[in-house]
Write a protein that holds these residues in place. Structure first.
Motif, PDB file in Angstrom:
ATOM      1  N   CYS A   1       0.813  -1.209   0.000  1.00  0.00           N
ATOM      2  CA  CYS A   1       0.000   0.000   0.000  1.00  0.00           C
ATOM      3  C   CYS A   1       0.846   1.259   0.000  1.00  0.00           C
ATOM      4  CB  CYS A   1      -0.927   0.002   1.217  1.00  0.00           C
ATOM      5  SG  CYS A   1      -2.173   1.299   1.079  1.00  0.00           S
TER       6      CYS A   1
ATOM      7  N   CYS B   1      -0.815   4.280   0.011  1.00  0.00           N
ATOM      8  CA  CYS B   1      -1.778   5.349   0.313  1.00  0.00           C
ATOM      9  C   CYS B   1      -1.067   6.422   1.124  1.00  0.00           C
ATOM     10  CB  CYS B   1      -3.007   4.790   1.043  1.00  0.00           C
ATOM     11  SG  CYS B   1      -2.738   4.423   2.792  1.00  0.00           S
TER      12      CYS B   1
ATOM     13  N   CYS C   1      -0.033   5.169   4.668  1.00  0.00           N
ATOM     14  CA  CYS C   1       1.104   4.242   4.670  1.00  0.00           C
ATOM     15  C   CYS C   1       2.384   4.985   4.311  1.00  0.00           C
ATOM     16  CB  CYS C   1       0.859   3.071   3.714  1.00  0.00           C
ATOM     17  SG  CYS C   1      -0.368   1.897   4.336  1.00  0.00           S
TER      18      CYS C   1
ATOM     19  N   ASN D   1      -5.021   0.239   7.860  1.00  0.00           N
ATOM     20  CA  ASN D   1      -4.144   1.288   7.290  1.00  0.00           C
ATOM     21  C   ASN D   1      -4.927   2.365   6.543  1.00  0.00           C
ATOM     22  OD1 ASN D   1      -3.733   0.892   4.144  1.00  0.00           O
ATOM     23  ND2 ASN D   1      -3.936  -1.140   5.050  1.00  0.00           N
TER      24      ASN D   1
END
Ligand code: ZN
Length: 306
Positions: free
Chosen positions: A20, A22, A25, A276
């Motif tokens: 991830c 994002c 993260c 997350n």
């Protein structure tokens, strides 16, 4: 003096999650002091501070033991030993049972589980590694609503929660949260130490009257903080299910956990098991502020009951 510690506080996949990128993260990778990385959910408790019990066994367990000296072996007791007296399983989820496979090395283990959870794990050939020598693995049956004492002055009562077995162990067409609350597939845990009561419910598909009544008697409740909102997962990853459809009440909204538990004034309220995608992971966020203003805390790796 009760001892209760969170060794890991993230939902399955941990934080950051390996695949991830994002914003959250990314933030935990680039600014870990601001937005702390979290290992996958793991709790431990002890009646005397010497012998410890694990609640479930996360895939990060080896690192969690090395990060927490009270769980490490001591040369005082010879070359091979462990202060971990037992593992209490509340689910057969991989995120909460894979760590058992890390505890092999011929170490005798005592595992508390419902017959349903035990049968799911025993059906998997990997778990034969825990039965290579006689008496390596001792199972102790537990049942929803029936208190047991794993040792010392601690009493545990499994709290029945609705929930079916994890995807790998069920009919693929069966609904995720269709199981009855008393089938033993998913439990919360009420811990009682010297008159103090702690409820551990990191996966909460609904808040029943019975559960509210239990929470009301507690000094501390640890509650499912997986998602802030119901649609959160689909914003990062399209085509993914809603929070509620996979058995997690979101924190926010008029039927979210903050609202549902707003009238509880006695217990200290702690969110655990953060995914997350949860914007509250960023302490600068409006969501984080709302949680704190509502009187909640977010548990972190290493959080201890004081
Ligand atoms: Zn992410």
């Amino acid at each position: 003096m009760p001892h209760f510690k969170l060794l890991g506080t993230a939902a399955g996949g941990g934080f950051p999650q390996w695949n991830c990128a994002c914003q959250l993260c990314d933030l935990s990778r680039t600014q870990p002091r601001l937005c702390a990385p979290r290992t996958q959910l793991q709790a431990s408790f002890s009646g005397d501070g010497e012998g410890w019990f694990l609640i479930n066994a996360s895939p990060d367990l080896r690192f969690q033991i090395e990060a927490n000296p009270e769980l490490q072996p001591s040369a005082r007791f010879g070359k091979r030993n462990t202060p971990i007296l037992g593992i209490i399983l509340t689910t057969a989820d991989l995120d909460q049972t894979l760590g058992l496979l890390l505890l092999r090395e011929f170490q005798p283990l005592v595992v508390y589980a419902t017959p349903l959870v035990r049968s799911v794990l025993e059906a998997n050939s990997f778990f034969r590694m825990l039965r290579r020598v006689p008496n390596q693995l001792t199972w102790i049956d537990i049942a929803p609503g029936v208190p047991f004492s794993p040792g010392g002055s601690v009493t545990c009562t499994p709290l029945p929660l609705p929930g079916s077995l994890p995807f790998y162990a069920r009919d693929p067409d069966a609904p995720e949260i269709g199981g009855a609350a008393h089938n033993g597939a998913s439990l919360g845990l009420l811990l009682e130490f010297d008159g103090r009561r702690i409820a551990y419910t990191p996966a909460l598909p609904e808040v029943t009257e019975e559960l509210l009544a239990v929470y009301d008697t507690c000094d501390t409740i640890l509650v499912d903080g997986t998602f802030w909102s119901d649609a959160e997962l689909s914003r990062t990853h399209s085509g993914t299910p809603s929070a509620r459809s996979i058995g997690h009440i979101p924190m926010s909204g008029e039927d979210g956990t903050i609202a549902l538990l707003a009238d509880l004034s006695k217990p200290k309220k702690i969110f655990v098991h953060l995914n997350n995608t949860n914007p509250a992971l960023d302490p600068r966020s409006a969501e984080y502020k709302q949680i704190i203003e509502a009187g909640w805390e977010i548990g972190h790796d290493g959080w201890k009951l004081d």
